[in-house]
Design a protein around this motif. Structure first.
Motif, short mmCIF file in Angstrom:
data_model
loop_
_atom_site.label_atom_id
_atom_site.label_comp_id
_atom_site.label_asym_id
_atom_site.label_seq_id
_atom_site.Cartn_x
_atom_site.Cartn_y
_atom_site.Cartn_z
N LEU A 60 4.35 7.69 16.63
CA LEU A 60 3.22 7.27 17.87
C LEU A 60 4.18 6.29 18.82
N ASP A 61 3.73 6.37 20.10
CA ASP A 61 3.81 5.42 21.03
C ASP A 61 2.57 5.14 21.82
N LEU A 62 1.95 3.98 21.55
CA LEU A 62 0.55 3.39 21.98
C LEU A 62 0.45 3.56 23.54
N TYR A 63 1.51 3.48 24.49
CA TYR A 63 1.54 3.81 25.81
C TYR A 63 0.72 5.06 25.97
N SER A 64 0.92 5.85 25.13
CA SER A 64 0.35 7.64 25.29
C SER A 64 -1.03 7.53 24.73
N GLN A 65 -2.08 8.07 25.75
CA GLN A 65 -3.31 8.26 25.32
C GLN A 65 -3.49 9.04 23.95
N PRO A 66 -2.85 10.32 23.81
CA PRO A 66 -3.12 10.99 22.74
C PRO A 66 -2.54 10.12 21.43
N CYS A 67 -1.66 9.61 21.64
CA CYS A 67 -1.00 8.76 20.40
C CYS A 67 -1.88 7.71 19.90
N LYS B 283 7.33 3.89 14.91
CA LYS B 283 6.94 3.44 16.32
C LYS B 283 8.12 4.42 17.34
N ILE B 284 7.59 4.96 18.64
CA ILE B 284 8.57 5.67 19.30
C ILE B 284 8.57 5.29 20.59
N SER B 285 9.54 5.38 21.39
CA SER B 285 9.34 4.85 22.58
C SER B 285 9.67 6.15 23.58
N LEU B 286 8.59 6.62 24.27
CA LEU B 286 8.81 7.80 25.27
C LEU B 286 9.49 7.21 26.33
N PHE B 287 9.28 6.06 26.91
CA PHE B 287 9.74 5.59 28.01
C PHE B 287 11.49 5.44 28.08
N GLY B 288 11.73 5.29 26.51
CA GLY B 288 13.10 5.14 26.26
C GLY B 288 13.71 6.44 25.86
N ALA C 102 15.82 12.34 20.89
CA ALA C 102 16.80 12.06 19.91
C ALA C 102 16.77 13.43 18.75
N GLU C 103 18.19 13.47 18.22
CA GLU C 103 18.28 14.77 17.31
C GLU C 103 17.28 14.69 16.27
N GLU C 104 17.26 13.50 15.56
CA GLU C 104 16.35 13.31 14.50
C GLU C 104 14.75 13.76 14.75
N PHE C 105 14.47 13.08 16.00
CA PHE C 105 12.77 13.47 16.31
C PHE C 105 12.78 15.03 16.65
N GLY C 106 13.81 15.54 17.12
CA GLY C 106 13.84 17.17 17.51
C GLY C 106 13.67 18.08 16.22
N LYS C 107 13.90 17.38 14.87
CA LYS C 107 13.56 18.20 13.48
C LYS C 107 12.16 18.04 13.03
N ILE C 108 11.60 16.97 13.51
CA ILE C 108 9.99 16.99 13.37
C ILE C 108 8.98 17.45 14.45
N MET D 1 3.55 14.31 13.33
CA MET D 1 3.15 14.01 12.14
C MET D 1 4.13 14.76 11.33
N ARG D 2 4.35 13.97 10.17
CA ARG D 2 5.10 14.75 9.03
C ARG D 2 4.27 14.31 7.83
N ASP D 3 3.90 15.47 6.88
CA ASP D 3 3.38 15.05 5.94
C ASP D 3 4.11 15.92 4.64
N VAL D 4 4.88 14.85 4.30
CA VAL D 4 5.88 15.28 3.09
C VAL D 4 7.16 16.30 3.83
#
Length: 241
Positions: free
Chosen positions: A7-14, A32-37, A42-48, A57-60
């Motif tokens: 989540l990035d709490l600057y984002s409404q859906p988050c 915590k993820i920075s969308l502005f950043g 990132a490669e790792e986020f792309g896997k999610i 979301m990742r549930d297991v």
């Protein structure tokens, strides 16, 4: 492995996902993820989430994107109180009706006003033409009137007497332009009273804590490193200008 919410709490859906999970005492690991950043690339986020957006979301080993999909999943998995996503066919239809409408209305318009009033001039250094701003405010005003007259009517909440996912999704979007210094509740007593009921139903402390970050936007935008955003300047200007 605990439930993970990116989540990035600057984002409404988050913010809607964060509030929903917190309000329903769903235990989760807040990633915590920075969308502005640009961390969504990132490669790792792309896997999610290969869509490269937050929330995610990742549930297991089960990954899910899109805020409404995430909240309905959490609602069903954790059997949250019925009022959030009612079993009653008519009440659920009202929730679904609002959620279906908002994507191309208040969602876009609230974000557009936020960018035009604050981020484009402050972060991108671009002057916004007066006619662009006037048109954006007119569109926003039209959607706010629809929320009052069509979706709320004379009801306490969108689906009836209790808060639902529709109200939660609505309030986070409406609060976004407030972060740019625009008081959208001024002169709208029905909308103001509804906001107060939503805040009370969520819990004032949780509501205020979650929105503090966007309500402080006028302060942090002056100190924020906008270099990452600058890289997407042409795309942003095409989208909002």
């Amino acid at each position: 492995m605990p439930l993970e919410l990116f989540l990035d709490l600057y984002s409404q859906p988050c913010r809607s996902v964060y509030i929903f999970a917190k309000r329903n005492n769903i235990k989760f690991d807040f990633k915590k993820i920075s969308l502005f950043g640009g961390e969504q690339y990132a490669e790792e986020f792309g896997k999610i989430n290969m869509i490269r957006k937050a929330p995610a979301m990742r549930d297991v080993d089960f990954c899910l994107a899109e805020s409404i999909a995430i909240m309905t999943y959490l609602s069903e998995k954790f059997q949250t109180p019925d009022h959030w996503y009612p079993a009653d066919i008519h009440k659920r239809a009202r929730v679904n009706e609002y959620l279906s409408w908002q994507h191309t209305a208040i969602r876009l318009q609230g974000a557009k006003v936020f960018w035009l009033r604050l981020l484009i001039p402050k972060m991108l250094g671009e002057e916004v033409p007066k006619e662009k701003m006037a048109a954006a405010l007119e569109d926003l005003d039209g959607s706010l009137k629809l929320i009052e007259e069509k979706f709320l009517e004379e009801k306490p909440f969108i689906a009836g007497d209790e808060i639902s996912l529709a109200d939660l999704v609505a309030i986070v979007e409406i609060m976004q332009p407030v972060g740019s210094g625009l008081n959208v509740f001024e002169g709208r007593p029905k909308l103001s009273a509804w906001r107060d009921r939503v805040r009370a139903a969520i819990g004032p402390e949780l509501f205020d804590e979650t929105h503090q970050i966007v309500l402080n936007a006028q302060e942090w935008v002056n100190t924020m490193d906008g270099s990452t955003v600058q890289a997407y300047k042409p795309k942003i200007l095409r989208l909002f200008m």
